[in-house]
Motif scaffolding. Structure first.
Motif, PDB file in Angstrom:
ATOM      1  N   UNK A   1     -16.340  11.531  -2.703  1.00 49.61           N
ATOM      2  CA  UNK A   1     -15.683  10.487  -1.944  1.00 49.61           C
ATOM      3  C   UNK A   1     -15.121  11.117  -0.671  1.00 49.61           C
ATOM      4  N   UNK A   2     -15.323  10.485   0.476  1.00 48.59           N
ATOM      5  CA  UNK A   2     -14.840  11.038   1.732  1.00 48.59           C
ATOM      6  C   UNK A   2     -13.328  10.888   1.830  1.00 48.59           C
ATOM      7  N   UNK A   3     -12.747  11.634   2.741  1.00 52.67           N
ATOM      8  CA  UNK A   3     -11.300  11.563   2.918  1.00 52.67           C
ATOM      9  C   UNK A   3     -10.866  10.177   3.369  1.00 52.67           C
ATOM     10  N   UNK A   4     -11.657   9.563   4.254  1.00 52.45           N
ATOM     11  CA  UNK A   4     -11.296   8.235   4.746  1.00 52.45           C
ATOM     12  C   UNK A   4     -11.297   7.227   3.612  1.00 52.45           C
ATOM     13  N   UNK A   5     -12.301   7.294   2.757  1.00 54.22           N
ATOM     14  CA  UNK A   5     -12.361   6.389   1.614  1.00 54.22           C
ATOM     15  C   UNK A   5     -11.172   6.628   0.696  1.00 54.22           C
ATOM     16  N   UNK A   6     -10.835   7.890   0.487  1.00 58.39           N
ATOM     17  CA  UNK A   6      -9.683   8.215  -0.351  1.00 58.39           C
ATOM     18  C   UNK A   6      -8.391   7.700   0.284  1.00 58.39           C
ATOM     19  N   UNK A   7      -8.305   7.807   1.604  1.00 64.88           N
ATOM     20  CA  UNK A   7      -7.114   7.307   2.295  1.00 64.88           C
ATOM     21  C   UNK A   7      -7.009   5.797   2.167  1.00 64.88           C
ATOM     22  N   UNK A  92      -1.385   7.051  16.860  1.00 60.95           N
ATOM     23  CA  UNK A  92      -2.446   7.794  16.171  1.00 60.95           C
ATOM     24  C   UNK A  92      -2.568   9.201  16.760  1.00 60.95           C
ATOM     25  N   UNK A  93      -2.468   9.323  18.084  1.00 57.10           N
ATOM     26  CA  UNK A  93      -2.524  10.655  18.710  1.00 57.10           C
ATOM     27  C   UNK A  93      -1.365  11.530  18.232  1.00 57.10           C
ATOM     28  N   UNK A 106      -6.086  17.503  11.603  1.00 53.73           N
ATOM     29  CA  UNK A 106      -6.297  16.101  11.245  1.00 53.73           C
ATOM     30  C   UNK A 106      -7.318  15.489  12.194  1.00 53.73           C
ATOM     31  N   UNK A 107      -8.267  14.757  11.640  1.00 53.76           N
ATOM     32  CA  UNK A 107      -9.249  14.050  12.457  1.00 53.76           C
ATOM     33  C   UNK A 107      -8.665  12.724  12.913  1.00 53.76           C
ATOM     34  N   UNK A 108      -9.325  12.114  13.871  1.00 56.80           N
ATOM     35  CA  UNK A 108      -8.883  10.803  14.346  1.00 56.80           C
ATOM     36  C   UNK A 108      -8.964   9.783  13.223  1.00 56.80           C
ATOM     37  N   UNK A 109     -10.010   9.853  12.418  1.00 58.53           N
ATOM     38  CA  UNK A 109     -10.155   8.918  11.289  1.00 58.53           C
ATOM     39  C   UNK A 109      -9.017   9.099  10.288  1.00 58.53           C
ATOM     40  N   UNK A 110      -8.666  10.332   9.999  1.00 57.23           N
ATOM     41  CA  UNK A 110      -7.557  10.584   9.079  1.00 57.23           C
ATOM     42  C   UNK A 110      -6.250  10.061   9.667  1.00 57.23           C
ATOM     43  N   UNK A 111      -6.041  10.305  10.956  1.00 58.12           N
ATOM     44  CA  UNK A 111      -4.822   9.839  11.609  1.00 58.12           C
ATOM     45  C   UNK A 111      -4.743   8.312  11.599  1.00 58.12           C
ATOM     46  N   UNK A 113      -6.083   6.380   9.310  1.00 63.28           N
ATOM     47  CA  UNK A 113      -5.782   5.999   7.926  1.00 63.28           C
ATOM     48  C   UNK A 113      -4.297   6.229   7.620  1.00 63.28           C
ATOM     49  N   UNK A 114      -3.738   7.316   8.122  1.00 64.09           N
ATOM     50  CA  UNK A 114      -2.309   7.590   7.937  1.00 64.09           C
ATOM     51  C   UNK A 114      -1.482   6.525   8.648  1.00 64.09           C
ATOM     52  N   UNK A 115      -1.928   6.112   9.818  1.00 67.08           N
ATOM     53  CA  UNK A 115      -1.252   5.035  10.561  1.00 67.08           C
ATOM     54  C   UNK A 115      -1.210   3.754   9.730  1.00 67.08           C
ATOM     55  N   UNK A 116      -2.347   3.385   9.163  1.00 65.90           N
ATOM     56  CA  UNK A 116      -2.418   2.162   8.356  1.00 65.90           C
ATOM     57  C   UNK A 116      -1.520   2.270   7.116  1.00 65.90           C
ATOM     58  N   UNK A 117      -1.525   3.451   6.494  1.00 68.93           N
ATOM     59  CA  UNK A 117      -0.675   3.685   5.331  1.00 68.93           C
ATOM     60  C   UNK A 117       0.803   3.573   5.729  1.00 68.93           C
ATOM     61  N   UNK A 118       1.130   4.143   6.876  1.00 70.28           N
ATOM     62  CA  UNK A 118       2.517   4.164   7.342  1.00 70.28           C
ATOM     63  C   UNK A 118       3.028   2.769   7.683  1.00 70.28           C
ATOM     64  N   UNK A 119       2.168   1.930   8.248  1.00 74.57           N
ATOM     65  CA  UNK A 119       2.598   0.573   8.623  1.00 74.57           C
ATOM     66  C   UNK A 119       3.179  -0.175   7.436  1.00 74.57           C
TER      67      UNK A 119
END
Length: 122
Positions: A1-7, A92-93, A106-111, A113-119
């Protein structure tokens, strides 16, 4: 499973936990004392804890070598940027910069996903 999917899976879990906490608590609130909400800029400890657990599960390489306080600090910084009205791209930046540890960037995709989680936590 990719990190983005896991996020995304972690985000869905956090969202489900938040929704579970929004049920009808009328019986509990009748006998519970009234409390004041957390001051602006402070995060609820349970939300910060859910974020830390979700972050560690979704991004084990980024969490490596960081304690819970550092990870909840990332959430606090992100929430501060969101409530300050910064654009999503700017937030995100900032996450890309702040989520990077000494060995993993951290990749942009990970960032994102973290943004969405944080919201959900802010």
């Amino acid at each position: 499973m990719s990190r983005t999917t896991a996020a995304l899976a972690a985000s869905a879990t956090v969202f489900a936990l938040l929704l579970a906490g929004c049920g009808d608590d009328s019986a509990a609130t009748e006998s519970a004392p009234t409390t004041t909400p957390a001051a602006t800029g402070q995060l609820d400890a349970s939300k910060a804890g859910m974020f830390v657990v979700s972050y560690r599960n979704a991004f084990p390489k980024l969490a490596e070598g960081r304690d819970d306080a550092a990870l909840s600090g990332l959430l606090s910084k992100t929430c501060g940027d969101i409530t300050a009205g910064k654009s999503k791209d700017d937030v995100v930046a900032g996450i890309e910069k702040n989520a990077t540890n000494g060995t993993t960037t951290a990749t942009t995709q990970e960032a994102q996903a973290i943004y969405e989680m944080s919201k959900f936590m802010c």
